[in-house]
Write a protein that holds these residues in place. Structure first.
Motif, PDB file in Angstrom:
ATOM      1  N   LEU A 117       0.839  -1.193   0.000  1.00  0.00           N
ATOM      2  CA  LEU A 117       0.000   0.000   0.000  1.00  0.00           C
ATOM      3  C   LEU A 117       0.876   1.246   0.000  1.00  0.00           C
ATOM      4  O   LEU A 117       1.987   1.247   0.535  1.00  0.00           O
ATOM      5  CB  LEU A 117      -0.895   0.017   1.238  1.00  0.00           C
ATOM      6  N   SER A 118       0.366   2.312  -0.570  1.00  0.00           N
ATOM      7  CA  SER A 118       1.035   3.599  -0.433  1.00  0.00           C
ATOM      8  C   SER A 118       0.816   4.119   0.985  1.00  0.00           C
ATOM      9  O   SER A 118      -0.092   3.658   1.689  1.00  0.00           O
ATOM     10  CB  SER A 118       0.473   4.597  -1.445  1.00  0.00           C
ATOM     11  N   ILE A 119       1.637   5.057   1.398  1.00  0.00           N
ATOM     12  CA  ILE A 119       1.458   5.652   2.727  1.00  0.00           C
ATOM     13  C   ILE A 119       0.063   6.267   2.870  1.00  0.00           C
ATOM     14  O   ILE A 119      -0.622   6.029   3.882  1.00  0.00           O
ATOM     15  CB  ILE A 119       2.558   6.697   3.017  1.00  0.00           C
ATOM     16  N   PRO A 120      -0.422   7.052   1.887  1.00  0.00           N
ATOM     17  CA  PRO A 120      -1.782   7.602   2.034  1.00  0.00           C
ATOM     18  C   PRO A 120      -2.851   6.516   2.121  1.00  0.00           C
ATOM     19  O   PRO A 120      -3.800   6.633   2.909  1.00  0.00           O
ATOM     20  CB  PRO A 120      -1.948   8.457   0.771  1.00  0.00           C
ATOM     21  N   ALA A 121      -2.723   5.438   1.332  1.00  0.00           N
ATOM     22  CA  ALA A 121      -3.725   4.373   1.359  1.00  0.00           C
ATOM     23  C   ALA A 121      -3.695   3.626   2.686  1.00  0.00           C
ATOM     24  O   ALA A 121      -4.747   3.279   3.241  1.00  0.00           O
ATOM     25  CB  ALA A 121      -3.490   3.410   0.203  1.00  0.00           C
ATOM     26  N   LEU A 122      -2.504   3.380   3.202  1.00  0.00           N
ATOM     27  CA  LEU A 122      -2.381   2.703   4.497  1.00  0.00           C
ATOM     28  C   LEU A 122      -2.940   3.593   5.606  1.00  0.00           C
ATOM     29  O   LEU A 122      -3.665   3.111   6.496  1.00  0.00           O
ATOM     30  CB  LEU A 122      -0.910   2.375   4.768  1.00  0.00           C
ATOM     31  N   THR A 123      -2.634   4.871   5.550  1.00  0.00           N
ATOM     32  CA  THR A 123      -3.160   5.808   6.546  1.00  0.00           C
ATOM     33  C   THR A 123      -4.686   5.822   6.529  1.00  0.00           C
ATOM     34  O   THR A 123      -5.331   5.789   7.583  1.00  0.00           O
ATOM     35  CB  THR A 123      -2.616   7.221   6.276  1.00  0.00           C
ATOM     36  N   GLU A 124      -5.264   5.857   5.332  1.00  0.00           N
ATOM     37  CA  GLU A 124      -6.724   5.860   5.212  1.00  0.00           C
ATOM     38  C   GLU A 124      -7.325   4.569   5.767  1.00  0.00           C
ATOM     39  O   GLU A 124      -8.332   4.601   6.480  1.00  0.00           O
ATOM     40  CB  GLU A 124      -7.121   6.039   3.752  1.00  0.00           C
ATOM     41  N   ARG A 125      -6.702   3.438   5.475  1.00  0.00           N
ATOM     42  CA  ARG A 125      -7.235   2.151   5.954  1.00  0.00           C
ATOM     43  C   ARG A 125      -7.244   2.098   7.479  1.00  0.00           C
ATOM     44  O   ARG A 125      -8.216   1.683   8.110  1.00  0.00           O
ATOM     45  CB  ARG A 125      -6.367   1.013   5.396  1.00  0.00           C
ATOM     46  N   LEU A 126      -6.155   2.515   8.094  1.00  0.00           N
ATOM     47  CA  LEU A 126      -6.051   2.445   9.545  1.00  0.00           C
ATOM     48  C   LEU A 126      -6.913   3.499  10.236  1.00  0.00           C
ATOM     49  O   LEU A 126      -7.406   3.275  11.342  1.00  0.00           O
ATOM     50  CB  LEU A 126      -4.591   2.602   9.968  1.00  0.00           C
ATOM     51  N   SER A 127      -7.092   4.642   9.576  1.00  0.00           N
ATOM     52  CA  SER A 127      -7.870   5.717  10.191  1.00  0.00           C
ATOM     53  C   SER A 127      -9.320   5.318  10.414  1.00  0.00           C
ATOM     54  O   SER A 127      -9.999   5.892  11.274  1.00  0.00           O
ATOM     55  CB  SER A 127      -7.792   6.977   9.327  1.00  0.00           C
ATOM     56  N   VAL A 128      -9.785   4.339   9.662  1.00  0.00           N
ATOM     57  CA  VAL A 128     -11.144   3.841   9.860  1.00  0.00           C
ATOM     58  C   VAL A 128     -11.341   3.383  11.299  1.00  0.00           C
ATOM     59  O   VAL A 128     -12.387   3.618  11.913  1.00  0.00           O
ATOM     60  CB  VAL A 128     -11.430   2.675   8.885  1.00  0.00           C
ATOM     61  N   ALA A 129     -10.329   2.715  11.846  1.00  0.00           N
ATOM     62  CA  ALA A 129     -10.434   2.171  13.206  1.00  0.00           C
ATOM     63  C   ALA A 129     -10.612   3.275  14.240  1.00  0.00           C
ATOM     64  O   ALA A 129     -11.254   3.055  15.268  1.00  0.00           O
ATOM     65  CB  ALA A 129      -9.198   1.345  13.531  1.00  0.00           C
ATOM     66  N   LEU A 130     -10.064   4.436  13.966  1.00  0.00           N
ATOM     67  CA  LEU A 130     -10.156   5.533  14.921  1.00  0.00           C
ATOM     68  C   LEU A 130     -11.489   6.266  14.852  1.00  0.00           C
ATOM     69  O   LEU A 130     -11.844   6.998  15.771  1.00  0.00           O
ATOM     70  CB  LEU A 130      -9.012   6.519  14.678  1.00  0.00           C
ATOM     71  N   GLN A 131     -12.206   6.047  13.772  1.00  0.00           N
ATOM     72  CA  GLN A 131     -13.471   6.740  13.580  1.00  0.00           C
ATOM     73  C   GLN A 131     -14.651   5.966  14.150  1.00  0.00           C
ATOM     74  O   GLN A 131     -15.765   6.486  14.197  1.00  0.00           O
ATOM     75  CB  GLN A 131     -13.690   6.990  12.081  1.00  0.00           C
ATOM     76  N   ARG A 132     -14.426   4.735  14.563  1.00  0.00           N
ATOM     77  CA  ARG A 132     -15.504   3.890  15.054  1.00  0.00           C
ATOM     78  C   ARG A 132     -15.449   3.771  16.571  1.00  0.00           C
ATOM     79  O   ARG A 132     -14.378   3.606  17.159  1.00  0.00           O
ATOM     80  CB  ARG A 132     -15.410   2.511  14.410  1.00  0.00           C
ATOM     81  N   ALA A 133     -16.610   3.845  17.175  1.00  0.00           N
ATOM     82  CA  ALA A 133     -16.696   3.768  18.633  1.00  0.00           C
ATOM     83  C   ALA A 133     -16.268   2.390  19.120  1.00  0.00           C
ATOM     84  O   ALA A 133     -16.530   1.375  18.476  1.00  0.00           O
ATOM     85  CB  ALA A 133     -18.115   4.064  19.081  1.00  0.00           C
ATOM     86  N   ALA A 134     -15.600   2.371  20.262  1.00  0.00           N
ATOM     87  CA  ALA A 134     -15.181   1.108  20.873  1.00  0.00           C
ATOM     88  C   ALA A 134     -14.979   1.324  22.362  1.00  0.00           C
ATOM     89  O   ALA A 134     -14.678   2.439  22.812  1.00  0.00           O
ATOM     90  CB  ALA A 134     -13.889   0.598  20.238  1.00  0.00           C
ATOM     91  N   GLU A 135     -15.136   0.254  23.116  1.00  0.00           N
ATOM     92  CA  GLU A 135     -14.982   0.333  24.565  1.00  0.00           C
ATOM     93  C   GLU A 135     -13.581  -0.117  24.984  1.00  0.00           C
ATOM     94  O   GLU A 135     -12.871  -0.779  24.234  1.00  0.00           O
ATOM     95  CB  GLU A 135     -16.034  -0.547  25.247  1.00  0.00           C
ATOM     96  N   THR A 136     -13.204   0.264  26.202  1.00  0.00           N
ATOM     97  CA  THR A 136     -11.938  -0.216  26.752  1.00  0.00           C
ATOM     98  C   THR A 136     -12.005  -1.725  26.931  1.00  0.00           C
ATOM     99  O   THR A 136     -13.080  -2.317  27.003  1.00  0.00           O
ATOM    100  CB  THR A 136     -11.645   0.451  28.106  1.00  0.00           C
TER     101      THR A 136
END
Length: 204
Positions: free
Chosen positions: A4-23
């Motif tokens: 993956l390119s750096i921008p594509a990898l960044t976009e893929r991982l950023s999804v995880a930060l946008q979704r709610a999750a509990e400790t």
């Protein structure tokens, strides 16, 4: 396979930060085994750093095998990181410092994307996983006193929720359940597997 390119990898991982999750916690699979220890949880930070690679998923996660001589979690598979020291501004700073010390990852090679939900360990740490992208090549070198080995796991393997399973063993007079993520000769389990499982649940 293509990296993956750096921008594509960044976009893929950023999804995880946008979704709610509990400790999360080691005690999730330990009903009635929390015990009487009510001492404050010690803050710690670990670095979940991915880099582009020609492997399934187009990227890979850097992991370590801890030295068998360490006091906490000897010989286990772990994300680079450790407890927050007095000179650290926060858990992110601790994760970056420890990654530099443990695997020779320069902080200026790392683009921090954000923090994942914290994880409580039975050893009384409150661990903050710091999600990041490694933006340029570096030469991984294990710190002899802390790290026995450095290796990488493909993003596709980390992100596949169905590859995680629950196992158990005797612990403190009872059966202790814990998550595992086998990968070749490596037995990823416990807190590391649980934090990666939480990440996998939030990735597309």
């Amino acid at each position: 396979m293509r990296a993956l390119s750096i921008p594509a990898l960044t976009e893929r991982l950023s999804v995880a930060l946008q979704r709610a999750a509990e400790t999360t916690s080691d005690y999730e699979l330990l009903p009635g085994m929390r015990g009487a220890d009510t001492s404050p949880l010690r803050p710690a930070g670990v670095l979940a750093a991915f880099r582009p690679a020609a492997v399934p998923g187009g990227a890979e996660l850097i992991l370590t095998m801890r030295s068998s001589a360490l006091r906490h979690h000897p010989g286990q598979i772990a994300l680079p990181g450790g407890k927050v020291d007095a000179e650290d501004a926060d858990e992110v700073a601790a994760a970056l410092r420890e990654a530099h010390e443990e695997i020779a990852l320069p902080p200026d090679c790392v683009r921090v994307l954000g923090r994942l939900p914290t994880h409580e360990t039975v050893t009384r740490f409150r661990v903050t996983p710091v999600l990041a992208v490694i933006t340029r090549e570096f030469n991984p070198r294990p710190e002899p006193g802390e790290v026995a080995e450095i290796f990488a796991v493909p993003l596709e393997h980390v992100a596949a929720v169905d590859r995680y399973r629950i196992e158990d063993r005797n612990w403190l007079g009872g059966r202790r359940g814990y998550r595992v993520l086998p990968f070749g000769p490596y037995y990823i389990w416990g807190a590391t597997a649980r934090m990666l499982h939480a990440l996998a649940q939030r990735l597309d």
